[in-house]
Motif scaffolding. Sequence first.
Motif, PDB file in Angstrom:
ATOM      1  N   ILE A  77       0.672  -1.296  -0.509  1.00  0.00           N
ATOM      2  CA  ILE A  77      -0.189  -0.204  -0.171  1.00  0.00           C
ATOM      3  C   ILE A  77       1.070   1.132  -0.178  1.00  0.00           C
ATOM      4  CG2 ILE A  77      -2.181   0.884   1.043  1.00  0.00           C
ATOM      5  CD1 ILE A  77      -2.393  -2.386  -0.077  1.00  0.00           C
ATOM      6  N   THR A  78       0.655   2.051  -1.069  1.00  0.00           N
ATOM      7  CA  THR A  78       1.884   3.146  -0.840  1.00  0.00           C
ATOM      8  C   THR A  78       0.428   4.501  -0.841  1.00  0.00           C
ATOM      9  OG1 THR A  78       1.514   2.965  -3.805  1.00  0.00           O
ATOM     10  CG2 THR A  78       3.279   1.941  -2.388  1.00  0.00           C
ATOM     11  N   ASP A  79       1.252   5.771  -0.529  1.00  0.00           N
ATOM     12  CA  ASP A  79       0.787   7.320  -0.843  1.00  0.00           C
ATOM     13  C   ASP A  79       1.217   7.486  -2.075  1.00  0.00           C
ATOM     14  OD1 ASP A  79       3.743   8.081  -1.417  1.00  0.00           O
ATOM     15  OD2 ASP A  79       4.304   8.375   0.993  1.00  0.00           O
ATOM     16  N   ASP A  80       1.025   8.275  -2.343  1.00  0.00           N
ATOM     17  CA  ASP A  80       0.898   9.826  -3.600  1.00  0.00           C
ATOM     18  C   ASP A  80       2.368   9.630  -4.389  1.00  0.00           C
ATOM     19  OD1 ASP A  80      -1.277   9.989  -3.510  1.00  0.00           O
ATOM     20  OD2 ASP A  80      -2.177  11.991  -2.665  1.00  0.00           O
ATOM     21  N   HIS A  81       3.753   9.436  -3.886  1.00  0.00           N
ATOM     22  CA  HIS A  81       4.859   8.930  -4.237  1.00  0.00           C
ATOM     23  C   HIS A  81       5.672   8.042  -4.344  1.00  0.00           C
ATOM     24  CE1 HIS A  81       4.635  13.537  -3.561  1.00  0.00           C
ATOM     25  NE2 HIS A  81       4.479  13.081  -2.048  1.00  0.00           N
ATOM     26  N   HIS A  82       5.049   7.112  -5.066  1.00  0.00           N
ATOM     27  CA  HIS A  82       5.051   5.697  -4.425  1.00  0.00           C
ATOM     28  C   HIS A  82       5.901   5.054  -3.365  1.00  0.00           C
ATOM     29  CE1 HIS A  82       3.622   2.393  -6.737  1.00  0.00           C
ATOM     30  NE2 HIS A  82       5.272   1.683  -7.445  1.00  0.00           N
ATOM     31  N   ARG A  83       5.784   5.582  -2.258  1.00  0.00           N
ATOM     32  CA  ARG A  83       6.180   5.445  -0.572  1.00  0.00           C
ATOM     33  C   ARG A  83       5.665   3.975  -0.032  1.00  0.00           C
ATOM     34  NH1 ARG A  83       7.981  10.741  -0.144  1.00  0.00           N
ATOM     35  NH2 ARG A  83       5.858  10.843   0.578  1.00  0.00           N
ATOM     36  N   SER A 119      11.212  -2.360   5.292  1.00  0.00           N
ATOM     37  CA  SER A 119      11.509  -2.429   4.315  1.00  0.00           C
ATOM     38  C   SER A 119      13.708  -1.907   3.766  1.00  0.00           C
ATOM     39  CB  SER A 119      11.405  -1.018   3.363  1.00  0.00           C
ATOM     40  OG  SER A 119      11.634  -0.023   3.779  1.00  0.00           O
ATOM     41  N   VAL A 120      13.690  -2.837   2.963  1.00  0.00           N
ATOM     42  CA  VAL A 120      15.451  -2.201   2.989  1.00  0.00           C
ATOM     43  C   VAL A 120      15.632  -2.183   1.419  1.00  0.00           C
ATOM     44  CG1 VAL A 120      15.609  -4.482   4.117  1.00  0.00           C
ATOM     45  CG2 VAL A 120      15.179  -5.311   2.010  1.00  0.00           C
ATOM     46  N   ARG A 139       6.766 -11.756   5.803  1.00  0.00           N
ATOM     47  CA  ARG A 139       6.853 -13.050   5.567  1.00  0.00           C
ATOM     48  C   ARG A 139       7.416 -12.102   3.844  1.00  0.00           C
ATOM     49  NH1 ARG A 139       1.926 -16.316   6.340  1.00  0.00           N
ATOM     50  NH2 ARG A 139       3.000 -17.945   8.180  1.00  0.00           N
ATOM     51  N   HIS A 140       6.854 -11.026   4.001  1.00  0.00           N
ATOM     52  CA  HIS A 140       7.545  -9.951   2.758  1.00  0.00           C
ATOM     53  C   HIS A 140       8.170  -8.727   3.732  1.00  0.00           C
ATOM     54  CE1 HIS A 140       3.492 -12.217   1.706  1.00  0.00           C
ATOM     55  NE2 HIS A 140       4.434 -12.677   0.439  1.00  0.00           N
ATOM     56  N   LEU A 141       8.906  -8.392   2.386  1.00  0.00           N
ATOM     57  CA  LEU A 141       9.893  -6.844   3.070  1.00  0.00           C
ATOM     58  C   LEU A 141       9.612  -6.090   1.601  1.00  0.00           C
ATOM     59  CD1 LEU A 141      12.725  -7.669   5.163  1.00  0.00           C
ATOM     60  CD2 LEU A 141      10.938  -6.517   5.318  1.00  0.00           C
ATOM     61  N   PRO A 142       9.248  -4.974   1.483  1.00  0.00           N
ATOM     62  CA  PRO A 142       9.449  -4.324   0.121  1.00  0.00           C
ATOM     63  C   PRO A 142      10.490  -3.546   0.137  1.00  0.00           C
ATOM     64  CG  PRO A 142       7.789  -3.101   1.513  1.00  0.00           C
ATOM     65  CD  PRO A 142       8.223  -4.706   2.363  1.00  0.00           C
ATOM     66  N   VAL A 143      11.216  -3.527  -1.484  1.00  0.00           N
ATOM     67  CA  VAL A 143      12.625  -3.085  -1.513  1.00  0.00           C
ATOM     68  C   VAL A 143      12.312  -1.562  -1.667  1.00  0.00           C
ATOM     69  CG1 VAL A 143      14.786  -3.082  -3.078  1.00  0.00           C
ATOM     70  CG2 VAL A 143      13.889  -5.538  -1.935  1.00  0.00           C
ATOM     71  N   VAL A 144      12.730  -0.623  -1.483  1.00  0.00           N
ATOM     72  CA  VAL A 144      13.395   0.698  -2.117  1.00  0.00           C
ATOM     73  C   VAL A 144      13.970   1.207  -2.441  1.00  0.00           C
ATOM     74  CG1 VAL A 144      10.969   0.850  -0.280  1.00  0.00           C
ATOM     75  CG2 VAL A 144      13.200   1.690   0.437  1.00  0.00           C
ATOM     76  N   VAL A 150       8.535   2.503  -3.573  1.00  0.00           N
ATOM     77  CA  VAL A 150       9.382   0.576  -3.135  1.00  0.00           C
ATOM     78  C   VAL A 150       9.167   0.895  -5.076  1.00  0.00           C
ATOM     79  CG1 VAL A 150       6.841   0.860  -4.022  1.00  0.00           C
ATOM     80  CG2 VAL A 150       8.119  -0.959  -2.927  1.00  0.00           C
ATOM     81  N   LYS A 151      10.132  -0.746  -5.005  1.00  0.00           N
ATOM     82  CA  LYS A 151      10.895  -0.876  -6.119  1.00  0.00           C
ATOM     83  C   LYS A 151      10.496  -2.631  -6.167  1.00  0.00           C
ATOM     84  CE  LYS A 151      11.829   2.856  -8.529  1.00  0.00           C
ATOM     85  NZ  LYS A 151      10.973   3.378  -9.054  1.00  0.00           N
TER      86      LYS A 151
END
Length: 174
Positions: A77-83, A119-120, A139-144, A150-151
Amino acid sequence: MICQACGATNFEGVDQCEACGQPLSQEAVSKSSVEAALRRDVIAQLPMRTPLTSSPDAPLGDVLTVLSTNAIGAVVITDDHHRPIGIFSERDALLRLGPDYRDHLTTPISHFMTPDPQSVDKNTPITFAVHQMDVGHYRHLPVVDDEGRVKAVISIRDLLRYLTDRIAEAELSG
């Protein structure tokens, strides 16, 4: 003293890294090629898949459809800046929705997501990500990226594949 797990600088004589909690003793230094790879390799060496994301206002039903249609375990779930501001996983669905989930299909996902996910970045040592997932029960980590956007998302399954490959390589060379 430099932590072999995350690269953080620590005061001489401390027993565990202040940044990641890993032991700093000489006995903890990698003795096998699998352990060495875990300490040396970084997140960028894992397969990177484009994450599926959602706004916090999206209805629960839409996010559940994304999970099931794409056979994935989590939506960021991201904000308007894709964070990343939250994550909604299959575990969240099981633990937070219950049998009355149909009553909530139009409720915004922000009511059910796990807020502020850890995140990592792509340069994070794999061992640090494993430690984060273990300690946080993720079980999941966003990569930023450097701006916090988030990428990708890594999963415990990605880490298990990585470990399986390293163990196979060690057996072939040993």
